[in-house]
Design a protein around this motif. Structure first.
Motif, PDB file in Angstrom:
ATOM      1  N   VAL A 254     -12.788  62.972  44.914  1.00 28.55           N
ATOM      2  CA  VAL A 254     -13.072  63.855  46.044  1.00 28.55           C
ATOM      3  C   VAL A 254     -14.084  63.211  46.986  1.00 28.55           C
ATOM      4  O   VAL A 254     -14.845  62.331  46.580  1.00 28.55           O
ATOM      5  N   ILE A 295      -5.478  65.365  45.504  1.00 26.94           N
ATOM      6  CA  ILE A 295      -6.233  66.526  46.010  1.00 26.94           C
ATOM      7  C   ILE A 295      -6.594  66.299  47.475  1.00 26.94           C
ATOM      8  O   ILE A 295      -6.720  65.151  47.911  1.00 26.94           O
ATOM      9  N   TRP A 350     -14.484  79.219  52.211  1.00 24.52           N
ATOM     10  CA  TRP A 350     -15.725  78.511  51.859  1.00 24.52           C
ATOM     11  C   TRP A 350     -16.917  79.225  52.469  1.00 24.52           C
ATOM     12  O   TRP A 350     -17.946  79.414  51.836  1.00 24.52           O
TER      13      TRP A 350
HETATM   14  C1  FMN Z   1     -14.020  78.405  48.645  1.00 25.09           C
HETATM   15  C2  FMN Z   1     -14.155  77.102  47.928  1.00 25.09           C
HETATM   16  C3  FMN Z   1     -14.922  77.005  46.777  1.00 25.09           C
HETATM   17  C4  FMN Z   1     -15.012  75.812  46.079  1.00 25.09           C
HETATM   18  N1  FMN Z   1     -15.743  75.766  44.931  1.00 25.09           N
HETATM   19  C5  FMN Z   1     -15.760  74.621  44.209  1.00 25.09           C
HETATM   20  C6  FMN Z   1     -16.451  74.558  42.985  1.00 25.09           C
HETATM   21  O1  FMN Z   1     -17.065  75.527  42.545  1.00 25.09           O
HETATM   22  N2  FMN Z   1     -16.430  73.391  42.296  1.00 25.09           N
HETATM   23  C7  FMN Z   1     -15.744  72.286  42.760  1.00 25.09           C
HETATM   24  O2  FMN Z   1     -15.717  71.257  42.111  1.00 25.09           O
HETATM   25  N3  FMN Z   1     -15.087  72.317  43.931  1.00 25.09           N
HETATM   26  C8  FMN Z   1     -15.071  73.450  44.655  1.00 25.09           C
HETATM   27  N4  FMN Z   1     -14.375  73.491  45.824  1.00 25.09           N
HETATM   28  C9  FMN Z   1     -13.617  72.302  46.270  1.00 25.09           C
HETATM   29  C10 FMN Z   1     -12.167  72.389  45.786  1.00 25.09           C
HETATM   30  O3  FMN Z   1     -12.089  72.346  44.388  1.00 25.09           O
HETATM   31  C11 FMN Z   1     -11.315  71.250  46.350  1.00 25.09           C
HETATM   32  O4  FMN Z   1     -11.870  70.036  45.955  1.00 25.09           O
HETATM   33  C12 FMN Z   1     -11.241  71.308  47.864  1.00 25.09           C
HETATM   34  O5  FMN Z   1     -10.989  72.633  48.277  1.00 25.09           O
HETATM   35  C13 FMN Z   1     -10.151  70.398  48.430  1.00 25.09           C
HETATM   36  O6  FMN Z   1      -8.890  70.868  48.034  1.00 25.09           O
HETATM   37  P1  FMN Z   1      -7.919  71.691  49.052  1.00 25.09           P
HETATM   38  O7  FMN Z   1      -7.770  70.836  50.283  1.00 25.09           O
HETATM   39  O8  FMN Z   1      -6.630  71.838  48.300  1.00 25.09           O
HETATM   40  O9  FMN Z   1      -8.583  72.955  49.355  1.00 25.09           O
HETATM   41  C14 FMN Z   1     -14.319  74.672  46.555  1.00 25.09           C
HETATM   42  C15 FMN Z   1     -13.564  74.761  47.719  1.00 25.09           C
HETATM   43  C16 FMN Z   1     -13.472  75.951  48.408  1.00 25.09           C
HETATM   44  C17 FMN Z   1     -12.603  76.038  49.633  1.00 25.09           C
END
Ligand code: FMN
Length: 658
Positions: A254, A295, A350
């Protein structure tokens, strides 16, 4: 037969069967109370499991004595066992594997202001909050590792299938891995061996406690975007070292850190789709046998299938897309892609959790309600004739929900295109995904028999001719002209509001010489998308706001990205001031007056002015309709000018109550 054969093929991760390759990335929900799972948390995960997800990673779990946050599921002792069992049963009953996230933020903090309880790798400041943590001693580290491993065993005993270490996004484990955050001179710092030691010992301890089969995955840093920290070369070195011990059952990579690069962990339509796949593909070669998770801004099943077909990954992690539609996998697998409510990458989710609220979504008004996956509105007790006036997203949401409940629905729209102001936003830089909101609503409405009278104004006569039992007024709102503008400037269209201006500039590409001045009393995303487009159409753009910063009504990460884009485009930003008057427009000099001390700053070469201001509900139809005895509900901006989130939610609620 599915169009996505690899995505929906079974696999094994760490010896644990997983029914397909769709994984729910860890998402903080704020659905935990007093360390226990609420009904909302159970609904939330059970719906995603029921919707076809193969593996779910939860939000971080409270595991150690230094972090007993009551907003996290309690696993640091036996006091949360019942709730851990309940969640595992609710998820695993759908043949979906449940993994808990192991994480500590370390010095990282999103809010302004220090975190007095922070622990960390070295006494160096967090780049966002300037928190300087208590630096862990080697003894602290050994004790914490033992506590984490014991807590992981509690999850296993409660029926969970594994854990994921969060070692990206700038949190504690990431801080140990990063030479920018880790300045230790003991065994846990220095070279790659030292900087990876904490994470390696933690993985080994969890494996020793939990044995096999028990999935241990890791979110590792890709490029974290901080000078002197971890770039792709550093990320590969870290992966190579962590990969050699043979204990990781999957990994993913990430972007971003607790710094100005935080926004890069949530890529969106301002950049390329699925932007990190090439880098993830290259990083996995550090240990090719470890199953890899793709991801980052993967929203479409074709993109997910492609990431598997081309050898980038064995799993596809979806964060935001599964918040928006818990039945994304089931719909994709069964060829119902057009029924997916797609994530529009607005990051309202978020923002909601970072602001301390429950998880919410602009394009899903039912997050964490029961039966959320593939939800169908319940039939109404009495069929009614419903007129909806307005085709913005509040009206469209209400129309499809009301029709799905069995009501006869006719929607009037003055415009011959649906979407309202969201449609205009979708035409601006980075807005393209927003069309998914109204496209879904329109299709759903058509499926359920809504009659769309497009290009037909919802006049009193047109509405009355329907003889409706209820009228839903969704006619939007207009920007209020700022006080400094003489009425004739507004009436004659000399100074249009930002929306009218952008509408008139659609399709324009020639750049005007001179400067446009944009008064920003709005601070929402669309204003900055418009400013970005204006910077292509005018030689100079000056954004003036009476506030101390711009984008106050946007999440921290969206704000970071807005600043990045506007600075890249050399948009001038003047805070704490407002134009004095429009008199200077003729000779091109407008005075910006400081709202605190009244000092004037001349803004030169001004050839145009526009404004984004608080809006006035467009609800003139209400009184005449009520005078004819009709039941009228105002919804969306016509009720009170608010956000996309409020519009979809109110449209859904009002229609669901008819
Ligand atoms: C609302 C929200 C909460 C998140 N909370 C966490 C978390 O608690 N721990 C974590 O490792 N990543 C967290 N993330 C990051 C996601 O796991 C992921 O890496 C990120 O959303 C990118 O993926 P996407 O493009 O499919 O959304 C969060 C993302 C969002 C949008």
């Amino acid at each position: 037969m599915t169009a996505y054969p690899l995505l929906f093929s079974p696999t094994e991760i760490g010896g644990v069967p997983v029914r397909n390759r769709v994984a729910h990335a860890s998402i903080l929900t704020r659905f935990v109370r007093d360390g226990q799972a609420t009904d909302e948390l159970v609904n939330y995960h059970a719906s995603r499991a029921a919707g076809g997800t193969g593996l779910i990673v939860t939000e971080p779990v409270a595991m150690v004595s230094t972090n007993r946050d009551a907003g996290r599921l309690r696993a640091y002792d036996g006091g949360g066992r019942e709730s851990l069992v309940r969640l595992a049963e609710a998820v695993e009953a759908h043949d979906c594997r449940l993994l808990g996230q192991v994480q500590d933020p370390g010095r990282g903090r999103h809010e302004v202001g220090r975190n007095d309880a922070a622990i960390g790798v070295s006494p160096l400041p967090d780049d966002l909050s300037w928190t300087v943590p208590h630096a862990l001693t080697a003894g602290d580290i050994h004790r914490l590792i033992e506590e984490w491993a014991t807590a992981c065993a509690r999850l296993k005993a409660a029926g969970w299938s594994g854990v994921e270490l969060s070692a990206g996004h700038g949190h504690l484990f990431h801080q140990f891995l990063s030479p920018w955050a880790n300045a230790r001179d003991d065994d846990y710092g220095g070279d790659i061996e030292g900087r990876t030691r904490f994470v390696r010992e933690l993985i080994a301890a969890i494996r020793a406690e939990c044995g096999r089969p028990f999935i241990i995955g890791a979110k590792l840093p890709g490029d974290d975007g901080v000078a002197g920290s971890i770039d792709l070369t550093g990320a590969r070195e870290i992966a190579a070292r962590l990969g050699t011990d043979g204990e990781l059952d999957y990994w993913t990579f990430v972007w971003g850190a607790h710094a100005n690069s935080l926004w890069t962990h949530l890529p969106n339509a301002h950049g390329a789709r699925a932007p990190y796949l090439e880098a993830i593909h290259s990083l996995r070669s550090a240990a090719p046998d470890i199953p890899t998770g793709a991801i980052g801004y993967i929203t479409d099943p074709n993109e997910a299938e492609h990431a598997l077909q081309d050898g980038t990954a064995e799993l596809v992690f979806l964060g935001r897309p599964l918040i928006t539609d818990p039945a994304w996998p089931a719909k994709a697998e069964s060829g119902r892609e057009a029924e997916i409510r797609y994530c529009v990458s607005c990051n309202t989710c978020w923002r909601s959790i970072i602001d301390g609220h429950r998880l919410e979504c602009d394009n899903n008004p039912r997050v964490a309600m029961a039966d959320e996956a593939d939800w169908r509105p319940a039939p109404a007790a009495r069929k009614r004739r419903v007129a909806v006036v307005g085709s913005g997203i509040a009206g469209l949401e209400a129309a499809w929900v009301a029709a799905a409940r069995g009501h006869d629905v006719t929607l009037f729209s003055e415009s011959d295109e649906v979407g309202g102001k969201t449609r205009l936003h979708a035409e601006l830089p980075g807005g393209e995904n927003l069309s998914s909101i109204y496209d879904y609503q329109l299709l759903a409405g058509k499926r359920h028999g809504v009659i769309y009278e497009l290009g037909v104004p919802g006049s009193v006569d047109n509405v009355a001719a329907l003889n409706p039992d209820a009228v839903l007024l969704a006619t939007g709102a207009d920007m209020r002209p700022p006080d400094f503008l003489p009425a004739e400037y507004v009436d004659e269209g000399l100074v249009p509001d930002l929306r009218a201006l952008m509408q008139s500039l659609l399709g324009r590409s020639r750049q005007e010489e001179g400067r446009i001045l944009l008064l920003d009393r709005d601070h929402t995303e669309m204003t900055y998308a418009a400013a970005e487009r204006l910077s292509e159409l005018f030689e100079h753009v000056t954004l003036v706001t009476p506030r101390e910063r711009i984008a106050a009504d946007c999440s921290l990460i969206n704000r970071q990205e807005i600043y990045q884009r506007l600075h890249d485009r050399r948009v001038q930003i003047l805070t704490c001031c407002e134009p004095l008057d429009a008199d200077g427009l003729e000779d091109g000099v407008i005075q910006a007056i400081n709202v605190y001390n009244g000092d004037a700053t001349p803004i030169e070469d001004v050839i145009a002015i526009t404004y984004a201001t608080a809006r006035v509900p467009r609800d003139a139809l209400r009184a005449p309709l009520e005078a004819r005895g009709m039941e009228v509900h105002t919804i969306g901006d016509c009720h009170a000018p608010r956000s996309v989130l409020a519009a979809t939610r109110q449209g859904y609620r009002v229609a669901n109550g008819l």
